[in-house]
Design an enzyme around this catalytic site. Structure first.
Site, short mmCIF file in Angstrom:
data_model
loop_
_atom_site.label_atom_id
_atom_site.label_comp_id
_atom_site.label_asym_id
_atom_site.label_seq_id
_atom_site.Cartn_x
_atom_site.Cartn_y
_atom_site.Cartn_z
N PRO A 76 0.49 -1.17 -0.15
CA PRO A 76 0.06 0.17 -0.19
C PRO A 76 0.97 1.23 0.02
CG PRO A 76 -0.36 -1.53 1.89
CD PRO A 76 0.44 -1.96 1.11
N GLU A 77 0.85 2.05 -1.12
CA GLU A 77 1.54 3.14 -1.09
C GLU A 77 0.52 4.13 -0.89
OE1 GLU A 77 4.46 3.96 -3.95
OE2 GLU A 77 4.78 1.86 -4.21
#
Length: 278
Positions: free
Chosen positions: A2-3
């Site tokens: 997850p960015e």
DNA sequence: ATGGGTACCTGTCTGC
DNA sequence: TGCAGACAGGTACCCA
């Protein structure tokens, strides 16, 4: 992991499911992830209401009101490298790495995190969330108007190292991880090896635009789905299909056809095109 | 102050 | 087939 886009996609997916709902129970199945998990989570949350879900950098902020003592609190959640959030039905059996459940009647928010680099912290709102030690140190939001070429040029002047690790420094700009740093640098034609302080104002304009475009496109596409990431409805994102350089070592560059190169910077893989990125 | 390396933890893939 | 080793989207911390 997850960015920023994956975190934002999770947030947007969760809002219509659970915002405004009353919490009917909660539990933790592990003592700690990156940090100890809040104790007595069920006791503290049952009967309270999830007022809103906000995002700051890669952190999700769950605003809780109507607590037993009539106070408000905020749950700070980070997905780490391998965390994911899903909505499941109450009778769905938990799997090995399902560490936290928060129930809303017929729906359960389930936090899964195999590598345990994620975090869930209780903030009692006696002080503003912005003052929390993890939130306080965060840099500018890349999708905010305040982040532009001029801002970037000013801040890069102080940084002597190569641009790519600097772009990933959350104390300066939040939300840009390994994938989107590589993609943004490719889109702006800047080498990941270039010294940050030597990037001209014009190229800083291009880089700031590239960051915004890359992140916005990823949010619109539903985030990336490399390896174990799933967003809230359990579906897979599709941004990965559009990566120009990330995980494309040896494949032809979409710009010039020369092979994409993989190098190591600050302990992380970097993918780039030596022809198109100077 | 800045930058590099390390640590945290588990799963997956590669090569011997 | 088994096993060791490398590697994975993040980030706080320690040290030069």
């Amino acid at each position: 992991m997850p960015e920023l886009p994956e975190v934002e996609v999770s947030r947007i997916g969760l809002l219509p499911e659970i915002k405004g709902r009353t919490i009917t129970g909660a539990l933790t199945r592990a003592p700690k992830l990156r940090y100890p998990l809040p104790a007595n989570l069920g006791q503290r949350l049952t009967g309270a209401r999830l007022a809103d879900i906000r995002r700051r950098g890669k952190y999700l902020l769950f605003d809780i009101d109507q607590l037993a003592d009539d106070r408000t609190a905020t749950l700070i959640l980070h997905l780490g490298m391998s965390g994911s959030l899903r909505i499941v039905t109450p009778n769905t059996p938990p799997q090995t790495h399902d560490h936290v459940d928060i129930a809303f009647g017929d729906k359960v928010l389930r936090f899964r995190d195999p590598r345990r680099f994620g975090a869930l912290l209780w903030h009692d709102n006696q002080s503003p969330i912005e003052a929390h030690s993890l939130i306080q140190v965060l840099g500018v939001e890349p999708l905010d108007a305040a982040f532009d070429g001029e801002w970037l040029h000013t801040h890069l002047r102080k940084r002597s190292g190569p641009i790519k690790p600097v772009l990933m420094d959350s104390h300066m700009v939040v939300g840009i991880g390994n994938i989107y740093a590589a993609e943004s640098l490719f889109l702006s034609g800047i080498s990941p090896l270039r010294s940050a302080q030597k990037i001209s104002a014009t190229r800083c304009d291009r880089l700031a635009d590239a960051v915004k475009k890359t992140l916005s496109a990823a949010v619109a596409a539903g985030g990336s789905s490399v390896r174990d990431y799933v967003h809230s409805d359990g579906g897979a994102g599709c941004f990965q299909l559009q990566c120009a350089v990330y995980e494309r070592e040896g494949e032809p560059c979409v710009g010039c056809g020369n092979p994409v190169r993989k190098i190591r910077q600050a302990g992380r893989s970097t993918f780039y095109c030596p022809q198109c990125q100077k």
